[in-house]
Design a protein around this motif. Structure first.
Motif, PDB file in Angstrom:
ATOM      1  N   VAL A   6      40.778  17.292 -62.752  1.00  0.00           N
ATOM      2  CA  VAL A   6      39.698  17.642 -61.821  1.00  0.00           C
ATOM      3  C   VAL A   6      39.948  17.159 -60.400  1.00  0.00           C
ATOM      4  CG1 VAL A   6      37.930  17.811 -63.611  1.00  0.00           C
ATOM      5  CG2 VAL A   6      38.326  15.608 -62.488  1.00  0.00           C
ATOM      6  N   GLU A   7      40.941  16.291 -60.210  1.00  0.00           N
ATOM      7  CA  GLU A   7      41.256  15.792 -58.859  1.00  0.00           C
ATOM      8  C   GLU A   7      42.692  15.270 -58.853  1.00  0.00           C
ATOM      9  OE1 GLU A   7      40.406  15.076 -54.859  1.00  0.00           O
ATOM     10  OE2 GLU A   7      39.116  16.033 -56.311  1.00  0.00           O
ATOM     11  N   PHE A   8      43.357  15.445 -57.711  1.00  0.00           N
ATOM     12  CA  PHE A   8      44.729  14.947 -57.539  1.00  0.00           C
ATOM     13  C   PHE A   8      44.871  14.448 -56.113  1.00  0.00           C
ATOM     14  CE2 PHE A   8      49.060  15.501 -55.998  1.00  0.00           C
ATOM     15  CZ  PHE A   8      49.770  14.798 -56.956  1.00  0.00           C
ATOM     16  N   ALA A   9      45.558  13.324 -55.946  1.00  0.00           N
ATOM     17  CA  ALA A   9      45.854  12.800 -54.607  1.00  0.00           C
ATOM     18  C   ALA A   9      47.159  12.025 -54.681  1.00  0.00           C
ATOM     19  CB  ALA A   9      44.721  11.902 -54.116  1.00  0.00           C
ATOM     20  N   ARG A  10      47.778  11.778 -53.516  1.00  0.00           N
ATOM     21  CA  ARG A  10      49.036  11.024 -53.512  1.00  0.00           C
ATOM     22  C   ARG A  10      49.300  10.438 -52.142  1.00  0.00           C
ATOM     23  NH1 ARG A  10      49.258  14.673 -50.243  1.00  0.00           N
ATOM     24  NH2 ARG A  10      50.756  16.290 -50.008  1.00  0.00           N
ATOM     25  N   THR A  27      54.427 -12.849 -48.439  1.00  0.00           N
ATOM     26  CA  THR A  27      53.117 -12.307 -48.064  1.00  0.00           C
ATOM     27  C   THR A  27      53.072 -10.822 -48.427  1.00  0.00           C
ATOM     28  OG1 THR A  27      52.995 -13.840 -46.213  1.00  0.00           O
ATOM     29  CG2 THR A  27      51.523 -11.935 -46.145  1.00  0.00           C
ATOM     30  N   PRO A  28      52.066 -10.371 -49.179  1.00  0.00           N
ATOM     31  CA  PRO A  28      51.989  -8.967 -49.577  1.00  0.00           C
ATOM     32  C   PRO A  28      51.972  -8.011 -48.380  1.00  0.00           C
ATOM     33  CG  PRO A  28      50.468 -10.284 -50.874  1.00  0.00           C
ATOM     34  CD  PRO A  28      50.992 -11.180 -49.783  1.00  0.00           C
ATOM     35  N   THR A  29      52.716  -6.912 -48.523  1.00  0.00           N
ATOM     36  CA  THR A  29      52.831  -5.882 -47.496  1.00  0.00           C
ATOM     37  C   THR A  29      52.266  -4.582 -48.038  1.00  0.00           C
ATOM     38  OG1 THR A  29      54.852  -6.887 -46.633  1.00  0.00           O
ATOM     39  CG2 THR A  29      54.476  -4.573 -46.083  1.00  0.00           C
ATOM     40  N   LEU A  30      51.347  -3.946 -47.285  1.00  0.00           N
ATOM     41  CA  LEU A  30      50.808  -2.647 -47.675  1.00  0.00           C
ATOM     42  C   LEU A  30      51.905  -1.601 -47.513  1.00  0.00           C
ATOM     43  CD1 LEU A  30      48.383  -0.821 -48.442  1.00  0.00           C
ATOM     44  CD2 LEU A  30      47.910  -0.657 -45.983  1.00  0.00           C
ATOM     45  N   ILE A  31      52.249  -0.907 -48.613  1.00  0.00           N
ATOM     46  CA  ILE A  31      53.313   0.101 -48.529  1.00  0.00           C
ATOM     47  C   ILE A  31      52.806   1.521 -48.776  1.00  0.00           C
ATOM     48  CG2 ILE A  31      55.203  -1.502 -49.023  1.00  0.00           C
ATOM     49  CD1 ILE A  31      55.205  -0.403 -51.922  1.00  0.00           C
ATOM     50  N   LEU A  32      51.658   1.674 -49.452  1.00  0.00           N
ATOM     51  CA  LEU A  32      51.114   2.999 -49.730  1.00  0.00           C
ATOM     52  C   LEU A  32      49.592   2.918 -49.798  1.00  0.00           C
ATOM     53  CD1 LEU A  32      53.463   3.872 -52.727  1.00  0.00           C
ATOM     54  CD2 LEU A  32      53.523   5.015 -50.497  1.00  0.00           C
ATOM     55  N   GLN A  33      48.915   4.010 -49.418  1.00  0.00           N
ATOM     56  CA  GLN A  33      47.474   4.079 -49.615  1.00  0.00           C
ATOM     57  C   GLN A  33      47.014   5.530 -49.548  1.00  0.00           C
ATOM     58  OE1 GLN A  33      45.112   1.912 -46.809  1.00  0.00           O
ATOM     59  NE2 GLN A  33      46.071   2.819 -45.028  1.00  0.00           N
ATOM     60  N   PHE A  34      45.938   5.808 -50.266  1.00  0.00           N
ATOM     61  CA  PHE A  34      45.324   7.126 -50.235  1.00  0.00           C
ATOM     62  C   PHE A  34      43.896   7.014 -50.755  1.00  0.00           C
ATOM     63  CE2 PHE A  34      47.112   6.902 -54.478  1.00  0.00           C
ATOM     64  CZ  PHE A  34      46.169   7.524 -55.294  1.00  0.00           C
ATOM     65  N   GLY A  35      43.118   8.060 -50.538  1.00  0.00           N
ATOM     66  CA  GLY A  35      41.765   8.125 -51.065  1.00  0.00           C
ATOM     67  C   GLY A  35      41.694   9.174 -52.156  1.00  0.00           C
ATOM     68  N   VAL A  45      41.547   7.963 -65.030  1.00  0.00           N
ATOM     69  CA  VAL A  45      42.370   8.087 -63.835  1.00  0.00           C
ATOM     70  C   VAL A  45      43.749   7.552 -64.173  1.00  0.00           C
ATOM     71  CG1 VAL A  45      42.651   7.379 -61.426  1.00  0.00           C
ATOM     72  CG2 VAL A  45      40.358   7.792 -62.350  1.00  0.00           C
ATOM     73  N   GLU A  46      44.759   8.341 -63.852  1.00  0.00           N
ATOM     74  CA  GLU A  46      46.143   7.941 -64.110  1.00  0.00           C
ATOM     75  C   GLU A  46      46.859   7.820 -62.767  1.00  0.00           C
ATOM     76  OE1 GLU A  46      49.045   9.419 -67.431  1.00  0.00           O
ATOM     77  OE2 GLU A  46      49.122  10.815 -65.744  1.00  0.00           O
ATOM     78  N   LEU A  47      47.344   6.619 -62.460  1.00  0.00           N
ATOM     79  CA  LEU A  47      48.095   6.357 -61.234  1.00  0.00           C
ATOM     80  C   LEU A  47      49.553   6.105 -61.608  1.00  0.00           C
ATOM     81  CD1 LEU A  47      45.558   3.823 -59.676  1.00  0.00           C
ATOM     82  CD2 LEU A  47      45.786   6.253 -59.112  1.00  0.00           C
ATOM     83  N   THR A  48      50.477   6.808 -60.962  1.00  0.00           N
ATOM     84  CA  THR A  48      51.907   6.642 -61.218  1.00  0.00           C
ATOM     85  C   THR A  48      52.571   6.161 -59.932  1.00  0.00           C
ATOM     86  OG1 THR A  48      51.835   8.442 -62.826  1.00  0.00           O
ATOM     87  CG2 THR A  48      54.006   7.780 -62.015  1.00  0.00           C
ATOM     88  N   ILE A 137      53.134   7.132 -54.761  1.00  0.00           N
ATOM     89  CA  ILE A 137      52.125   6.958 -55.801  1.00  0.00           C
ATOM     90  C   ILE A 137      51.323   8.254 -55.882  1.00  0.00           C
ATOM     91  CG2 ILE A 137      50.478   5.879 -54.218  1.00  0.00           C
ATOM     92  CD1 ILE A 137      49.388   4.266 -56.618  1.00  0.00           C
ATOM     93  N   SER A 138      50.988   8.636 -57.098  1.00  0.00           N
ATOM     94  CA  SER A 138      50.121   9.799 -57.277  1.00  0.00           C
ATOM     95  C   SER A 138      48.968   9.408 -58.197  1.00  0.00           C
ATOM     96  CB  SER A 138      50.894  10.995 -57.844  1.00  0.00           C
ATOM     97  OG  SER A 138      51.428  10.669 -59.116  1.00  0.00           O
ATOM     98  N   GLY A 139      47.839  10.037 -57.963  1.00  0.00           N
ATOM     99  CA  GLY A 139      46.657   9.774 -58.771  1.00  0.00           C
ATOM    100  C   GLY A 139      46.077  11.065 -59.294  1.00  0.00           C
ATOM    101  N   ARG A 140      45.740  11.064 -60.580  1.00  0.00           N
ATOM    102  CA  ARG A 140      45.148  12.225 -61.228  1.00  0.00           C
ATOM    103  C   ARG A 140      43.877  11.799 -61.939  1.00  0.00           C
ATOM    104  NH1 ARG A 140      50.120  11.832 -61.200  1.00  0.00           N
ATOM    105  NH2 ARG A 140      50.382  10.706 -63.142  1.00  0.00           N
ATOM    106  N   VAL A 141      42.838  12.600 -61.802  1.00  0.00           N
ATOM    107  CA  VAL A 141      41.565  12.340 -62.469  1.00  0.00           C
ATOM    108  C   VAL A 141      41.370  13.435 -63.516  1.00  0.00           C
ATOM    109  CG1 VAL A 141      39.068  12.085 -62.209  1.00  0.00           C
ATOM    110  CG2 VAL A 141      40.605  11.336 -60.367  1.00  0.00           C
ATOM    111  N   TYR A 142      41.133  13.007 -64.747  1.00  0.00           N
ATOM    112  CA  TYR A 142      40.901  13.934 -65.864  1.00  0.00           C
ATOM    113  C   TYR A 142      39.489  13.749 -66.393  1.00  0.00           C
ATOM    114  CZ  TYR A 142      46.006  14.401 -65.950  1.00  0.00           C
ATOM    115  OH  TYR A 142      47.314  14.632 -65.617  1.00  0.00           O
TER     116      TYR A 142
END
Length: 145
Positions: A6-10, A27-35, A45-48, A137-142
């Motif tokens: 029902v939703e996909f983002a990456r 110190t942690p570094t932000l390398i990826l982000q999405f909404g 929700v499956e995040l790869t 990173i990819s995110g899928r909502v089922y």
């Protein structure tokens, strides 16, 4: 039970090897982000996550080696992580590795959520880590069909 996507983002820095150069320290570094929008209350929700990296200047003496720690946050809360230690038999050897993992979440609240990936090297005195690619990173909502 059948489920429907029902939703996909990456978020993608690169899909290719050796195309970025991001030094990673303690110190942690932000390398990826999405909404991502969660449209229904009953979901999973499956995040790869995939991160290619190199370890250099590694000390081969125990007890510790440089480690890549990846943490996945959703709305500021850790929801997944992976830690991979470099293994070296030669201090002059460049180690190239790829860390990939899945994070599975169930019944995430309806609405918009921010997903972020942070990288760190908790053993940065034992050697250097550089993210080189791929980095994505990819995110899928089922939801139930």
């Amino acid at each position: 039970m059948a489920h429907t996507l029902v939703e996909f983002a990456r978020s993608v820095q690169t899909n290719l090897d050796n195309t970025v150069n991001v030094p990673i320290h303690v110190t942690p570094t932000l390398i990826l982000q999405f909404g991502i929008n969660i449209p229904v209350a009953t979901n999973f929700v499956e995040l790869t996550t995939t991160v290619g990296w190199q370890a250099t200047n590694v000390f081969i003496t125990p007890p510790e080696q440089p480690k890549l720690l990846l943490q996945v946050f959703m709305d500021g809360v850790v929801v997944g992580s992976a830690e991979q230690e470099s293994i070296s038999y030669d201090e002059d050897e460049i180690l190239e590795m790829t860390t990939a993992f899945h994070t599975i979440l169930t019944n995430v609240s309806v609405g918009f959520h921010v997903v972020q990936v942070f990288a760190s090297n908790p053993e940065d005195l034992q050697g250097d880590i550089t993210i080189t690619g791929p980095v994505n990173i990819s995110g899928r909502v089922y939801a139930p069909a």
